[in-house]
Motif scaffolding. Structure first.
Motif, mmCIF file in Angstrom:
data_model
loop_
_atom_site.group_PDB
_atom_site.id
_atom_site.type_symbol
_atom_site.label_atom_id
_atom_site.label_comp_id
_atom_site.label_asym_id
_atom_site.label_seq_id
_atom_site.Cartn_x
_atom_site.Cartn_y
_atom_site.Cartn_z
ATOM 1 N N ARG A 134 0.824 -1.192 -0.378
ATOM 2 C CA ARG A 134 -0.113 -0.093 0.225
ATOM 3 C C ARG A 134 0.563 1.755 -0.130
ATOM 4 O O ARG A 134 0.700 2.607 -0.565
ATOM 5 N N ASP A 137 1.959 1.718 -3.284
ATOM 6 C CA ASP A 137 1.101 1.980 -4.243
ATOM 7 C C ASP A 137 1.441 4.124 -4.240
ATOM 8 O O ASP A 137 0.914 4.925 -5.258
ATOM 9 N N ASP A 138 1.035 4.082 -2.585
ATOM 10 C CA ASP A 138 0.748 5.690 -2.300
ATOM 11 C C ASP A 138 1.701 6.732 -2.089
ATOM 12 O O ASP A 138 1.352 7.410 -3.208
ATOM 13 N N SER A 140 3.757 5.914 -4.516
ATOM 14 C CA SER A 140 4.057 6.273 -6.123
ATOM 15 C C SER A 140 2.855 7.549 -7.342
ATOM 16 O O SER A 140 3.316 7.891 -7.519
ATOM 17 N N THR A 141 1.893 7.185 -6.673
ATOM 18 C CA THR A 141 0.989 7.733 -6.691
ATOM 19 C C THR A 141 1.491 9.513 -6.081
ATOM 20 O O THR A 141 1.320 11.094 -7.375
ATOM 21 N N TRP A 142 1.916 9.840 -5.278
ATOM 22 C CA TRP A 142 2.562 10.775 -4.796
ATOM 23 C C TRP A 142 3.771 11.694 -5.712
ATOM 24 O O TRP A 142 4.204 12.672 -5.543
ATOM 25 N N GLU A 143 4.461 10.463 -5.915
ATOM 26 C CA GLU A 143 5.753 10.632 -6.742
ATOM 27 C C GLU A 143 5.090 11.845 -8.575
ATOM 28 O O GLU A 143 5.626 12.787 -8.673
ATOM 29 N N GLN A 144 4.118 10.228 -8.818
ATOM 30 C CA GLN A 144 3.210 11.518 -10.322
ATOM 31 C C GLN A 144 2.682 12.677 -10.047
ATOM 32 O O GLN A 144 3.039 12.974 -11.370
ATOM 33 N N ALA A 145 2.088 12.926 -9.101
ATOM 34 C CA ALA A 145 1.481 13.821 -8.512
ATOM 35 C C ALA A 145 2.798 15.557 -8.284
ATOM 36 O O ALA A 145 2.922 16.106 -9.374
#
Length: 154
Positions: A134, A137-138, A140-145
């Motif tokens: 988890r 995933d979280d 990765s989402t933060w880094e992309q944003a």
């Protein structure tokens, strides 16, 4: 604003995680400063992702490392003096130089990587694989944003 405190806590948490990881890496080879171990790992990653024949152009390193060219040059010189990296002529453009890890540098990097892998497996065992997945995933989402926002600000 409560979110400002949370953002400050997040930055501090990232900083502390970074320091903890570096300390763990340092334990792999106490005689090699952690900045050098980190640079060996970063060079390995850059070469693996965008290098050719186990080397990468020296001129590409400042951008990849997000460091100023004089700092990259100074660090490479220190690593060369210790026999951990070597500069070689670019076979396609003799005006340019490539850098690669030496056998000694790769040995030290692998030792640190093994140590880090063992350490991280113990940490994952402590928090649980589901929590770890988890978190990945979280993050990765933060880094992309965060990357998207950087590009928007350019």
């Amino acid at each position: 604003m409560e979110s400002d405190h949370a953002l400050s806590d997040l930055v501090q948490l990232f900083w502390q995680i970074r320091k903890t990881v570096q300390l763990s890496i340092q334990q792999a080879d106490p005689d090699c400063p952690r900045t050098e171990l980190a640079m060996l790992e970063r060079l390995h990653y850059i070469i693996r992702c965008s290098g050719h024949d186990g080397a990468v152009p020296v001129s590409a390193l400042p951008e990849h490392l997000r460091m100023l060219a004089p700092a990259v040059s100074r660090t490479l010189r220190q690593l060369e003096e210790k026999g951990l990296v070597e500069r070689i002529p670019d076979p396609h453009d003799h005006r340019k130089a490539l850098v690669r890890l030496t056998e000694k540098g790769e040995h030290i990097r692998l030792k640190a990587e093994d140590r880090m892998r063992e350490y991280m497996h113990r940490v994952i065992d402590r928090v649980g694989e589901e929590t770890f997945a988890r978190m990945l995933d979280d993050l990765s989402t933060w880094e992309q944003a965060m990357q998207a926002e950087l590009k928007r600000e350019e």
